[in-house]
Every structure is written in structure tokens, then in C-alpha cells.
Design an enzyme around this catalytic site. Structure first.
Site, mmCIF file in Angstrom:
data_model
loop_
_atom_site.group_PDB
_atom_site.id
_atom_site.type_symbol
_atom_site.label_atom_id
_atom_site.label_comp_id
_atom_site.label_asym_id
_atom_site.label_seq_id
_atom_site.Cartn_x
_atom_site.Cartn_y
_atom_site.Cartn_z
ATOM 1 C CG ASP A 135 -4.509 11.994 -8.854
ATOM 2 O OD1 ASP A 135 -4.605 13.005 -8.595
ATOM 3 O OD2 ASP A 135 -4.498 11.500 -9.966
ATOM 4 C CE1 TYR A 177 -9.190 11.999 -23.501
ATOM 5 C CE2 TYR A 177 -9.514 13.750 -22.281
ATOM 6 C CZ TYR A 177 -8.887 12.830 -22.546
ATOM 7 O OH TYR A 177 -7.877 12.187 -21.404
ATOM 8 C CE1 TYR A 206 -7.836 11.015 -17.372
ATOM 9 C CE2 TYR A 206 -7.708 12.788 -15.911
ATOM 10 C CZ TYR A 206 -7.285 12.525 -17.304
ATOM 11 O OH TYR A 206 -6.949 13.175 -18.026
ATOM 12 C CE LYS A 235 -8.623 18.425 -13.218
ATOM 13 N NZ LYS A 235 -8.343 17.195 -13.415
HETATM 14 C C1 LIG Z 1 -7.129 16.171 -13.891
HETATM 15 C C2 LIG Z 1 -6.712 15.007 -13.276
HETATM 16 C C3 LIG Z 1 -5.411 14.666 -13.693
HETATM 17 C C4 LIG Z 1 -4.522 15.389 -14.519
HETATM 18 O O1 LIG Z 1 -4.239 16.643 -14.421
HETATM 19 P P1 LIG Z 1 -3.785 17.416 -16.055
HETATM 20 O O2 LIG Z 1 -3.421 18.785 -15.297
HETATM 21 O O3 LIG Z 1 -4.957 17.459 -16.638
HETATM 22 O O4 LIG Z 1 -2.771 16.970 -16.211
HETATM 23 C C5 LIG Z 1 -4.941 13.657 -12.818
HETATM 24 N N1 LIG Z 1 -5.590 13.104 -11.758
HETATM 25 C C6 LIG Z 1 -6.656 13.573 -11.532
HETATM 26 C C7 LIG Z 1 -7.414 12.849 -10.348
HETATM 27 C C8 LIG Z 1 -7.521 14.495 -12.279
HETATM 28 O O5 LIG Z 1 -8.701 15.143 -11.884
#
Ligand SMILES: *Cc1c(COP(=O)(O)O)cnc(C)c1O
Length: 426
Positions: free
Chosen positions: A248, A19, A147, A277
């Protein structure tokens, strides 16, 4: 010219950061090594890490066991294609993930990043309904302030304002958004939240493949904590209206909230779950999408009878080895006690921030702390001020937040918190 200046000049000429604008005068800091909870800058300064490199480096940097796992894997193979081949690190990791995630989730699709695991989850949901002859069910219900990543499918379910929908409006699928839950964490789901969800499902269920959300903690879209009971209600309503439920857990997974997965605060399980992550302890990029037998079997027995995705670096052996080692380290550590301690250190040390005029709210859950300001912070000033105080904290917008590695001690935790207080008090 010294190394520090040289790195900076070349960086500024050629490299994009997340960004960012090319050639921006916002500072970037050259790091040459990292160990434990310390980042070492090229000019010799050391910073206490408050970010775990965006939720990922849960055991700290340069961990001897993680290093060893990668060295050992390197000697047998660093990569091999996954089409028609398999290997011990992937098989071990998949069976561990099936063991530690909610019981119904028993098949694993590996991919290379969180965003891609979200794309995969969305494709699974669409393909599932396709194979049930319900080809109208191609859209997604999701929460405002969410997100889910930066690729197109993931972007379409990110918050419509902070997620830059206006910029990509013509290219994004229009999804169905509802307000993010107002029921506080630790309380029952209130009537307003229930009504919003029920109304959206009543109106749109015929076109909805799934409801996708971050359980309990909304991360980069606003660092918002909410009632786990909302998830119980979401499960019941999704079942009633024939909509799949996708969690997610890319940010929340692997102990960060005080539970191994945030959905464990609720009584229910999703149909599909994304993790990433912290999966490899912050060593390499790897993500996974898990699903239950119903979804996996429907896709596998349907038409075309295969799941339509397959990344080049799927189940990369080095990344899988790092993940296997990271999960072992976590399981052998007393992580629950440690997260509880970090939670109490953060709460105690940030309490005084509540009194500051610039501060709107302070909230802590597990090893996550958020100081929400009245107005967006000036990144140029605040970033340099944090570095001058010897801490690595990267705010966005109105939010200054901490999610340190789980190995952090009380003194370093307090130093991170004090830096926030002193800077906002200035
Ligand atoms: C960071 C994140 C993503 C995206 O993961 P990347 O490895 O950066 O593509 C998707 N969902 C959540 C909740 C996240 O924190």
C-alpha cells in the site's frame, strides 16, 4: 453576520468532518482559497500548509499547469463511463504508471479512492487463489499499527486497536496480525522481526491470500519508519509459502520518502500495489491498483474470467488529466534534490524538540517529519495555537507531524518547525 461566522454556524449544524461528532465544539476553520503553500481563511488570515492536505497536494495549491490541464480536459469531456469505452487521459496515465512503478507491475485498475483501491487489491488476491483452485486462501496477513482505509475490507487490516475493530467486531473479517517491524530504517532486518513473520506464515499460509503492508513508512496508524530489508525478507517468505505480497503506497508514493515509491529502498517488487493520495497532485480523488502479469492473467483466464469490480466513476477523465499533469510536473522538477533539502531543513529545525520534556521522539524521512509526544495532545488547545502561529498542522493522538508540499522553501519549513517547538515548550 460575517462570512466566517455564517460558514461556521451552518457547518456545525449539518456537516460531518473526518472522525468527528456532529455539532462538536472542536474548531474547524473556513478556507476560501489556497495558493502555493498558503491556505487563506475566510477572516483573511493566511496559514502555511504543513500537511499537503493529507499527503496529496505535493505541488502546492492552485498550480497553473494543473489548472490548465483541467481546463483543457473540461472542454472535451469531464466524465464518461468506462464500461465499453476508453479515453486518452486514462490510456496515457496507465502507460505512465506502468513505466514509473516497479517493472513487473503492468496492469492498472483505476478506482476513486485509496480505500477502494485496497478493496480491489484484496479482491484481486482472493480471486487469484480462487482461480488457482485454492479457495481456502481468503485471509490477509498484516502489520499492527497499519492503516489501509475506512471501508470494511481495508478496516479489517488496519491496526486492531486504533482501527476501531472492537466497534465493528461482528462485521469485520478476522485477519492475521503481527507486530510491526522493530528493525530501524537503514538497517538490516533483525531476528525478531524475521521470526514473527516466519512463524505467522508457517501457521497460517494455508488460509492466507496475501500479506498487505505499507512499505518502509506506516502512515496514519503510527507514523513509524522501518527497515527496507524487512521487505526483502517478506518477499522471499511470501514466495516460499505461496502468499501474494501487496504494498500500500497510497501515502508513500510519488517521492514523499525520497524515492519515487518507498519499495525502491528494497531490492524487491510486490505482486500488487495501491497508489492514491498524491496521484492527482491533490486536485481530485483518484486511486489505482497495479498488478503483475501472473495475477492479471490468472484472473482473466479463470472462472468467471473477469475481475469483479467496476466503479461508476472509474478512470474519471478529469482526474486522469490532473494525474498526467501532476506526474509530468514531478518528473520535470528536480524532486529528489528538493526532498533531500526538505529532509535536512526538517531535521535541523526539529532537533531542538528532542530536549523537551513532552517529547518522546523526533524522526524525519524524506519530506516527512514526526514529533512523537509522551501523551496525546489536546486537540482543542493545540489546533487553535497552531492557527494563531500562522501554520496549518493537524496532529492526531501523540503524533505531531509534517509533510509539506514539495515547493516549500527553507523559511516556511522552519516556521512550521518552530511553531511545533514553541507550542510544546509552552
Ligand atoms: C489514506 C490512506 C488510505 C485510504 O485512502 P482514502 O483515499 O482516504 O480512501 C489507504 N492506505 C494508506 C496507506 C493511506 O495513507
Amino acid at each position: 453576520m460575517d462570512l466566517y461566522q455564517q460558514l461556521l454556524e451552518q457547518d456545525k449544524q449539518h456537516i460531518w468532518h473526518p472522525y468527528s461528532a456532529l455539532g462538536s465544539d472542536l474548531p474547524v476553520y473556513p478556507v476560501v482559497s489556497a495558493s502555493g503553500v498558503r491556505l487563506q481563511l475566510a477572516d483573511g488570515r493566511e496559514l502555511i500548509d504543513g500537511m499537503s492536505s493529507w499527503w496529496s497536494a505535493i505541488h502546492g495549491y492552485n498550480h497553473p499547469e494543473l489548472n490548465l490541464a483541467l481546463e483543457n480536459q473540461l472542454k472535451s469531456m469531464s466524465h464518461v463511463m468506462f464500461g465499453g469505452l476508453t479515453h486518452p487521459p486514462a490510456v496515457e496515465l496507465a502507460s505512465t504508471l506502468v513505466d514509473i512503478t516497479p517493472a513487473p507491475l503492468n496492469s492498472v485498475f483505476f478506482s476513486d479512492s485509496g480505500s477502494v483501491s485496497v478493496e480491489v487489491a484484496m479482491k484481486m488476491a482472493i480471486q487469484y487463489w480462487h482461480d488457482k483452485q485454492q479457495t481456502n486462501k481468503q485471509k490477509f496477513l498484516t502489520l499492527r499499527s497499519g492503516y489501509h482505509g475506512d471501508t470494511f475490507g481495508a478496516m479489517s487490516v488496519c491496526d486492531p486497536i486504533t482501527g476501531m475493530h472492537s466497534l465493528f467486531n461482528q462485521s469485520l473479517t478476522q485477519q492475521v496480525f503481527i507486530d510491526s517491524p522493530t528493525s530501524p530504517f537503514g538497517e538490516a532486518c533483525n531476528e525478531t522481526d524475521l521470526k514473527n513473520l516466519t512463524t505467522a506464515l508457517e501457521q497460517h499460509h494455508a488460509t492466507l491470500a496475501a500479506f498487505i503492508l505499507e512499505p518502509v513508512v506506516q502512515g496514519a496508524g503510527g507514523m513509524h519508519f522501518y527497515s527496507a530489508d524487512y521487505l526483502n525478507k517478506a518477499r522471499a517468505l511470501c514466495d516460499e509459502f505461496n502468499v501474494l505480497l501487496i504494498f500500500d503506497e497510497i501515502a508513500t508514493g510519488f517521492g514523499r520518502t525520497g524515492r519515487l515509491f518507498a519499495c525502491e529502498f528494497s531490492q524487491i517488487e510486490p505482486d500488487i500495489m495501491c497508489i492514491g493520495k498524491a496521484l492527482t497532485g491533490g486536485y481530485l480523488t483518484l486511486a489505482a491498483t497495479l498488478t503483475n502479469t501472473e495475477v492479471a492473467q490468472t484472473i482473466s483466464n479463470g472462472d468467471p474470467g473477469v475481475f469483479m469490480h467496476g466503479p461508476t466513476f472509474m478512470a474519471n477523465p478529469l482526474a486522469c488529466s490532473a494525474a498526467n499533469a501532476s506526474i509530468k510536473i514531478l518528473q520535470q522538477s528536480n524532486w529528489q534534490t528538493k526532498i533531500n533539502k526538505i529532509e535536512s531543513w526538517l531535521s535541523a529545525a526539529l532537533e531542538k524538540c528532542v530536549t523537551l520534556t513532552k517529547v518522546k521522539d523526533v524522526r524525519v524521512l524524506g519530506a516527512i517529519a514526526v514529533v512523537e509526544c509522551m501523551e496525546a495532545v489536546d486537540m482543542k488547545i493545540i489546533q487553535a495555537a497552531f492557527v494563531d502561529k500562522g501554520v496549518w498542522i493537524r496532529p492526531f493522538g501523540k503524533l505531531i507531524y509534517l509533510m509539506p508540499p514539495y515547493i516549500i522553501d527553507q523559511q516556511d519549513t522552519e516556521q512550521l518547525c518552530n511553531a511545533i517547538f514553541e507550542i510544546l515548550n509552552d
